[in-house]
Design an enzyme around this catalytic site. Structure first.
Site, PDB file in Angstrom:
ATOM      1  N   LYS A 138      -2.753  -3.651  -6.993  1.00 30.58           N
ATOM      2  CA  LYS A 138      -4.013  -3.187  -7.579  1.00 30.58           C
ATOM      3  C   LYS A 138      -4.044  -3.390  -9.097  1.00 30.58           C
ATOM      4  O   LYS A 138      -5.099  -3.671  -9.661  1.00 30.58           O
ATOM      5  CB  LYS A 138      -4.264  -1.715  -7.241  1.00 30.58           C
ATOM      6  CG  LYS A 138      -3.370  -0.728  -7.955  1.00 30.58           C
ATOM      7  CD  LYS A 138      -3.754   0.703  -7.649  1.00 30.58           C
ATOM      8  CE  LYS A 138      -2.830   1.677  -8.355  1.00 30.58           C
ATOM      9  NZ  LYS A 138      -2.905   1.609  -9.817  1.00 30.58           N
ATOM     10  N   THR A 139      -2.894  -3.241  -9.769  1.00 27.26           N
ATOM     11  CA  THR A 139      -2.876  -3.396 -11.228  1.00 27.26           C
ATOM     12  C   THR A 139      -3.243  -4.821 -11.617  1.00 27.26           C
ATOM     13  O   THR A 139      -3.969  -5.053 -12.582  1.00 27.26           O
ATOM     14  CB  THR A 139      -1.484  -3.037 -11.787  1.00 27.26           C
ATOM     15  OG1 THR A 139      -1.157  -1.699 -11.388  1.00 27.26           O
ATOM     16  CG2 THR A 139      -1.475  -3.116 -13.303  1.00 27.26           C
ATOM     17  N   ARG A 143       7.248   4.111  -0.641  1.00 33.00           N
ATOM     18  CA  ARG A 143       8.022   3.811  -1.850  1.00 33.00           C
ATOM     19  C   ARG A 143       9.158   2.844  -1.527  1.00 33.00           C
ATOM     20  O   ARG A 143       9.755   2.254  -2.434  1.00 33.00           O
ATOM     21  CB  ARG A 143       8.656   5.087  -2.458  1.00 33.00           C
ATOM     22  CG  ARG A 143       7.710   6.198  -2.905  1.00 33.00           C
ATOM     23  CD  ARG A 143       6.591   5.730  -3.786  1.00 33.00           C
ATOM     24  NE  ARG A 143       5.413   5.421  -2.986  1.00 33.00           N
ATOM     25  CZ  ARG A 143       4.419   4.651  -3.387  1.00 33.00           C
ATOM     26  NH1 ARG A 143       4.464   4.083  -4.562  1.00 33.00           N
ATOM     27  NH2 ARG A 143       3.372   4.430  -2.607  1.00 33.00           N
ATOM     28  N   GLN A 197      -3.453   7.913  -0.581  1.00 32.78           N
ATOM     29  CA  GLN A 197      -2.476   8.411  -1.554  1.00 32.78           C
ATOM     30  C   GLN A 197      -3.073   9.511  -2.443  1.00 32.78           C
ATOM     31  O   GLN A 197      -2.623   9.721  -3.560  1.00 32.78           O
ATOM     32  CB  GLN A 197      -1.964   7.248  -2.409  1.00 32.78           C
ATOM     33  CG  GLN A 197      -1.225   6.190  -1.600  1.00 32.78           C
ATOM     34  CD  GLN A 197      -0.607   5.109  -2.469  1.00 32.78           C
ATOM     35  OE1 GLN A 197       0.307   5.363  -3.261  1.00 32.78           O
ATOM     36  NE2 GLN A 197      -1.099   3.883  -2.338  1.00 32.78           N
ATOM     37  N   ASP A 253      -9.116   3.464 -12.711  1.00 33.32           N
ATOM     38  CA  ASP A 253      -7.909   3.318 -11.895  1.00 33.32           C
ATOM     39  C   ASP A 253      -7.609   4.647 -11.199  1.00 33.32           C
ATOM     40  O   ASP A 253      -7.969   5.718 -11.689  1.00 33.32           O
ATOM     41  CB  ASP A 253      -6.742   2.922 -12.812  1.00 33.32           C
ATOM     42  CG  ASP A 253      -5.507   2.504 -12.032  1.00 33.32           C
ATOM     43  OD1 ASP A 253      -5.627   2.216 -10.815  1.00 33.32           O
ATOM     44  OD2 ASP A 253      -4.417   2.464 -12.633  1.00 33.32           O
ATOM     45  N   GLU A 254      -6.931   4.584 -10.057  1.00 34.63           N
ATOM     46  CA  GLU A 254      -6.498   5.785  -9.302  1.00 34.63           C
ATOM     47  C   GLU A 254      -7.666   6.757  -9.099  1.00 34.63           C
ATOM     48  O   GLU A 254      -7.547   7.958  -9.362  1.00 34.63           O
ATOM     49  CB  GLU A 254      -5.343   6.488 -10.040  1.00 34.63           C
ATOM     50  CG  GLU A 254      -4.133   5.615 -10.305  1.00 34.63           C
ATOM     51  CD  GLU A 254      -3.279   5.357  -9.067  1.00 34.63           C
ATOM     52  OE1 GLU A 254      -3.737   5.677  -7.950  1.00 34.63           O
ATOM     53  OE2 GLU A 254      -2.170   4.814  -9.216  1.00 34.63           O
TER      54      GLU A 254
END
Length: 761
Positions: A33-34, A616, A256, A225-226
């Site tokens: 996503k970044t 993770r 998330q 973002d997020e």
């Protein structure tokens, strides 16, 4: 620019190049996503959008800095520098400084951090002559923060009947007055706290339409973002800026969303498409991080959540190992099993450094046994986003009482606890005691026994408080002569007032501190049991302190070593990745948390938290649970977490002894899916953050029967704490009979049979 677009997959490229209206980029774990955010900004710049007209909001300075550096590498630093890119708080504080006059603040207003805010609240509570044990500064600060994030000003607060009645029922009726005075003092001082930066921006835009219109025209494109982590205040600011032109792109993953306790509202992302008509949804579903088995296991887990934006995350990496499940007889064995598995994987598998391993847990209190197990195997570790167990304030406070009982002349321990819990002995008095001790070349304790003889100038009230404290410690010293270490530890925590003090704090941090102190009591109890099984006649507090001192020597090592196993809560792990991940404590009432079990929406958030934990992992994910765990002052039988049953068995490597344990959860999912709390997508859970602790005392374990049929050399046995092992030798008779047992995870131990809890298999 084309060469950068070629680095994207088809879905990523579509998300980057769509700029006509609102878009929601649902970015699965490990989906890049970044990179999409970075390249989208670069694409907007290439389309001719001036950099100063782009607003990009993040949650951390680190994320903003990394994105800016990536953009600078594409467009040049001069262009990147002109972007409005940063955290919500940094960007809106910048706007507020430009427009401060409109809301009655100076442009050079001060920003109070959490400690500044708490200090001011303490002063106000004292001025109002309120009991700070009732109006606890931390609790008051939390309530005011929650009100501000819900955009409730002090005026709205005192006019809200529901809030006022809630405060009356909680026996804090003057909280509204504290809020009013606090806000007045902040304004008088030309200061804003962190929550004000969002609240005042909303007020600015609400009350001054011309200002809002100016920034709407200025910011021609907004990126967030997020987005699943935004609260109501953040969501509303963004909506006001974009509701006319609709040029907004938000990136996030509803799977998330794990921060509701901080005010984050998952409905912001779930309802985004309904707020912005014509919104395009792009799904980034390829996971570049994890093996196929890990991704498939995580998918099958999160599929059980009812409230979500459906997507199918996939991996084109190798199939990889199945997700391993390890069952242990106790949390003690669980910790040593994890340490043993790390050692085994380093020796027998691919070349792994310690830094390739992470241990994730639901609560900080779980770290103590894990730290002990790693130390015993000489495995270096670091606590990420927190302190080593024995370095936490609440633990050091209790340990200081223990030190004072063993050695009342310990000045550092004395200074630490003389006014904790608060007993009205201030710094001025303590400084007088220190000065007198130095002047007469004696210890502080000696001065404390007769302060007037050492010319300490204090009034009668202070003298009485010092006497009461001295008598408390002297009483502990006397009782320590006859009580065991575990009974003495429980007595100190209770009679000092520490446990009652902690129980009054209903915040997440307060509950965590209470759990940590209970975990310390458990550590003392375990130490006593082990020493008794090994044949020690008397187990003292001094012996426990000696062991703790050895355990914490590593913490004093100033030389930082990068190659360490990482330990942290799952909440702290979000956004990170490791080659190998252990998720421990997968039991009912721990993960999912006991606080969530009666609220289906809260259970869904716990499932998302577990999803975050699994994703993770890059190569190996190991899930562990214990069949018994020491919690709230006693050892309890545990059931495996319902979440283990949620994972498709095709992707799990489950020990045969664990399969039957899962069966009791077969129908549990259906029951929770049908719960009426799911009917309204905007019904937000209101979890209580108070763990009920029945007692601060520890129940002493019963003595096992020495006469064990079948207990012979070569017999397979099970121990409640150490797990399974083989009897290597038996010696002695009657009450002195001992057995040497070689345990799978603990090696050989010699146990006194009258205390050892062995079962012949």
């Amino acid at each position: 620019m084309e060469e950068y677009l070629n680095q994207l997959n088809e879905n990523q490229r579509e998300a980057v190049m769509f700029c006509e209206g609102a878009s929601l980029v649902v970015a699965g774990a490990g989906s890049g996503k970044t990179r999409v955010l970075t390249y989208k900004i670069a694409w907007l710049l290439q389309q001719g959008l001036p950099p100063q007209s782009i607003l990009a909001l993040t949650f951390t300075n680190k994320a903003a800095r990394e994105m800016k550096e990536r953009i600078a590498a594409i467009t040049g630093e001069q262009v990147a520098r002109r972007l409005w890119m940063g955290t919500f708080h940094s960007i809106f504080s910048r706007i507020l400084r430009y427009e401060a006059e409109y809301i009655g603040y100076p442009s050079n207003f001060t920003i109070y951090d959490a400690s500044d805010s708490k200090s001011l609240l303490k002063a106000i509570i004292k001025e109002m002559q309120l009991d700070d044990k009732v109006y606890r500064p931390g609790m008051v600060q939390s309530r005011i923060s929650n009100a501000k994030n819900a955009l409730i000003t002090w005026k709205a607060y005192e006019q809200n009947k529901e809030l006022v009645e809630s405060d009356i029922n909680a026996k804090i009726p003057l909280l509204r007055e504290i809020y009013k005075r606090y806000q007045s003092r902040c304004q008088q001082s030309g200061a804003m706290d962190f929550d004000d930066l969002l609240l005042q921006t909303n007020i600015l835009f609400r009350d001054h339409p011309a200002i809002l219109e100016k920034y709407r025209r200025h910011f021609q494109y907004v990126l967030v973002d997020e987005y699943q982590d935004t609260n109501f205040a953040q969501h509303l600011i963004v909506q006001r800026l974009c509701e006319e032109h609709g040029r907004i792109c938000v990136v996030g993953d509803d799977a998330q969303s794990i921060y509701s306790f901080r005010g984050a509202n998952i409905d912001n992302i779930l309802q985004f498409k309904n707020i912005y008509q014509g919104c395009r949804i792009f799904k980034l579903e390829r996971n570049y991080r994890s093996t196929q088995n890990i991704v498939n296991a995580a998918n099958s887990l999160i599929d059980k959540n009812k409230e979500q934006i459906r997507k199918t995350v996939y991996s084109e990496n190798e199939e990889g190992n199945k997700v391993a499940v390890i069952a242990s007889y106790s949390d003690y064995e669980e910790a040593y099993a994890v340490a043993a598995r790390i050692s085994e994987m380093r020796m027998n598998g691919p070349k792994y450094d310690y830094a390739d391993f992470a241990i994730l847990y639901r609560t900080n209190a779980q770290s103590r046994i894990l730290e002990e197990a790693l130390r015993k195997r000489n495995i270096p570790y670091k606590i990420y986003g927190g302190l080593s167990f024995y370095q936490r304030k609440e633990i050091k406070d209790v340990i200081s009482y223990f030190r004072l009982i063993i050695n009342p002349h310990d000045e550092e321990a004395l200074k630490r606890v003389i006014n904790y819990p608060t007993r009205g002995i201030g710094d001025t008095t303590v400084n007088k005691l220190v000065a007198a001790a130095s002047q007469h070349n004696v210890s502080m304790w000696t001065v404390l026994q007769a302060p007037l003889e050492y010319t300490v100038s204090i009034n009668s009230g202070t003298s009485n408080k010092l006497t009461a404290f001295r008598e408390l410690i002297e009483g502990f010293i006397e009782q320590d002569k006859t009580l065991s270490a575990e009974d003495m530890a429980a007595l100190v925590v209770k009679q000092s007032g520490i446990i009652n003090n902690l129980l009054q704090d209903r915040s997440v941090e307060g509950v965590s501190k209470t759990e940590n102190v209970q975990e310390l009591l458990k550590g003392v109890a375990e130490y006593c049991e082990i020493r008794k099984e090994e044949g020690a006649e008397q187990v003292t507090l001094a012996g426990f302190l000696a062991e703790v001192a050895l355990l914490t020597d590593q913490d004093n090592d100033k030389e930082e070593q990068a190659n360490k196993v990482t330990m942290m809560t799952v909440h702290a792990a979000k956004g990170l990745e490791f080659r190998n991940v252990f998720v421990v404590g997968l039991e009912e009432d721990l993960f999912p948390s006991q606080l969530s079990k009666d609220n289906p929406r809260a259970v869904e958030e716990e499932r998302r938290l577990f999803y975050v934990a699994i994703t993770r992992a890059e190569q190996n994910c190991i899930l562990t649970y214990a069949k018994s765990r020491y919690r709230n002052g006693q050892s309890s039988i545990c059931s495996p977490s319902r979440f283990l049953k949620d994972i498709d068995g095709r992707y799990l490597d489950i020990p045969s002894s664990s399969v039957n344990s899962f069966d009791i959860f077969a129908s549990m999912r259906d029951k929770y899916q049908q719960h009426p709390a799911f009917t309204s997508p905007f019904q937000q859970p209101q979890p209580s953050h108070l763990t009920k602790i029945e007692s601060a005392t520890i129940s002493t374990s019963s003595v096992a029967n020495i006469d064990l049929p079948g207990l012979v050399v070569g017999a397979k046995v099970r121990h409640d704490r150490f797990g399974e092992g083989e009897v290597m030798a038996i010696e002695g008779t009657g009450g002195n009979a001992k057995a040497s047992v070689d345990f799978v995870h603990f090696g050989q131990k010699q146990l006194l049979l009258k205390f050892a809890k062995l079962t012949v298999l």
